[in-house]
Design an enzyme around this catalytic site. Sequence first.
Site, PDB file in Angstrom:
ATOM      1  N   GLY A 157       0.830  -1.198   0.000  1.00  0.00           N
ATOM      2  CA  GLY A 157       0.000   0.000   0.000  1.00  0.00           C
ATOM      3  C   GLY A 157       0.864   1.249   0.000  1.00  0.00           C
ATOM      4  O   GLY A 157       2.090   1.167   0.104  1.00  0.00           O
ATOM      5  N   CYS A 176       5.675  -5.615   1.577  1.00  0.00           N
ATOM      6  CA  CYS A 176       5.943  -4.196   1.363  1.00  0.00           C
ATOM      7  C   CYS A 176       5.452  -3.366   2.558  1.00  0.00           C
ATOM      8  O   CYS A 176       6.032  -3.424   3.629  1.00  0.00           O
ATOM      9  CB  CYS A 176       5.342  -3.747   0.035  1.00  0.00           C
ATOM     10  SG  CYS A 176       6.088  -2.224  -0.587  1.00  0.00           S
ATOM     11  N   GLY A 214       8.948   3.745  -0.374  1.00  0.00           N
ATOM     12  CA  GLY A 214       9.753   4.898  -0.004  1.00  0.00           C
ATOM     13  C   GLY A 214      10.228   4.866   1.430  1.00  0.00           C
ATOM     14  O   GLY A 214      10.916   5.795   1.881  1.00  0.00           O
ATOM     15  N   ASN A 266       8.648  -1.279  -4.796  1.00  0.00           N
ATOM     16  CA  ASN A 266       7.952  -0.003  -4.891  1.00  0.00           C
ATOM     17  C   ASN A 266       7.662   0.497  -3.478  1.00  0.00           C
ATOM     18  O   ASN A 266       6.608   0.237  -2.917  1.00  0.00           O
ATOM     19  CB  ASN A 266       6.642  -0.150  -5.684  1.00  0.00           C
ATOM     20  CG  ASN A 266       5.855   1.157  -5.722  1.00  0.00           C
ATOM     21  OD1 ASN A 266       6.372   2.217  -5.392  1.00  0.00           O
ATOM     22  ND2 ASN A 266       4.595   1.072  -6.128  1.00  0.00           N
ATOM     23  N   GLU A 320       5.405 -11.235  -6.090  1.00  0.00           N
ATOM     24  CA  GLU A 320       4.547 -11.583  -7.226  1.00  0.00           C
ATOM     25  C   GLU A 320       5.018 -10.952  -8.529  1.00  0.00           C
ATOM     26  O   GLU A 320       4.473 -11.235  -9.602  1.00  0.00           O
ATOM     27  CB  GLU A 320       3.105 -11.156  -6.934  1.00  0.00           C
ATOM     28  CG  GLU A 320       2.790  -9.684  -7.172  1.00  0.00           C
ATOM     29  CD  GLU A 320       3.430  -8.726  -6.175  1.00  0.00           C
ATOM     30  OE1 GLU A 320       3.467  -7.512  -6.455  1.00  0.00           O
ATOM     31  OE2 GLU A 320       3.912  -9.179  -5.112  1.00  0.00           O
ATOM     32  N   HIS A 351       8.204  -7.103  -3.786  1.00  0.00           N
ATOM     33  CA  HIS A 351       6.958  -7.683  -4.276  1.00  0.00           C
ATOM     34  C   HIS A 351       7.248  -9.058  -4.875  1.00  0.00           C
ATOM     35  O   HIS A 351       7.685  -9.152  -6.023  1.00  0.00           O
ATOM     36  CB  HIS A 351       6.327  -6.771  -5.335  1.00  0.00           C
ATOM     37  CG  HIS A 351       5.713  -5.535  -4.772  1.00  0.00           C
ATOM     38  ND1 HIS A 351       4.600  -4.934  -5.317  1.00  0.00           N
ATOM     39  CD2 HIS A 351       6.038  -4.788  -3.699  1.00  0.00           C
ATOM     40  CE1 HIS A 351       4.276  -3.876  -4.610  1.00  0.00           C
ATOM     41  NE2 HIS A 351       5.143  -3.761  -3.624  1.00  0.00           N
TER      42      HIS A 351
END
Length: 366
Positions: free
Chosen positions: A223, A250, A294, A292, A337, A335
Amino acid sequence: MAYLVFKDGKVFEGEEFGEWSSDRVEEQEVVFNTSMSGYQEMVTDLSYAGQILVLTQPLIGNYGWHHEENEAAKTRLQGLIVRELSQGEGSLHCEGSLEDYCLQHGVRGLKGADTRALTRYLRQFGTLPGVLVKTKEAGQEYWANPEKRCVTNSEHWVYRSTVKEVYEIPGSGPLIAVLDFGVKRNIIRSLQKQGFRIMVFPARSSAEEILRQRPRGLVVSNGPGDPEELPEGVGTVRELYNKLPVLGICLGHQLLALAAGGRTYKLPYGHRGGNHPVIDIRSGKATMTSQNHGYAVEEASLAGSGFEVTLKNLNDGTVEGMEHQIYPILSVQFHPEGAPGPEENAEIFQRFKAMVLDTSSQKGRE
């Protein structure tokens, strides 16, 4: 012409594409992704909610748009910046173009920008807020007048990305719960491949609501945003992590660390792309991963938490994976996947399934 304007006066120019009907000026975090392909998955990845995304690959849009590959039914991306935009003519599966999608879903685009120089700027100064505007003057005026800055919604982007109500996906295997902070469809597909029956819960769901359905395991999803601004989510995860086998991905990985008493911190410009090397510090095996995010987990803060760091980023040494020494909990910062990016770590889902099916892990949890 259109422009990306930063607070220090730095300006990058290009041409408009996508949705520019509104003259509203809003600042958003500007980030970059180094993947060679996968623009469709990136645009529809809810982890990019509230951000302006710069793609370093110079030609974008060349295979059009295929709706089946969307990672969500919506996008929360606020802007997209590319060097050269293609319409994707001739693609076998093309159902439209990237530009069509941005126009239909309210995403401002800037094409013809010097994305190489822009990425170097972000690497030098770190992730920064910027504004996409039709004139340089509008951007400069925005930054010169703090009292006029627009904050349209102070709600965390997670709550603008999560599902509104619980839904179930049939499966022949045991029931697992997915706590949705902006979950990608390919995570759901990966869980389906393991045969699970899946119940997806909104981010604000309580531990009691989840346990009432008697799931055999829990996935805490990816998220957007700062995990430390999600105290409700941290509290829910804290109540659940010693009651069920858990897989955190994540943002879910970061929330598990916070729930156990750890801390997180903001990275200078984040990890975004399908080419991040990660090493298993126990076996020495290295893999390429899709990332992905920060923020990262502060390794020293995990002392006494029960978590053991198992995976690290080979570029900067940040924590990429943890396992609990007492409870059946597994988490990864990347990730597994893929979508876009490598799927070298898909066995993470198999390991989670083994934890769910291990009857010994269920003792004392019902």
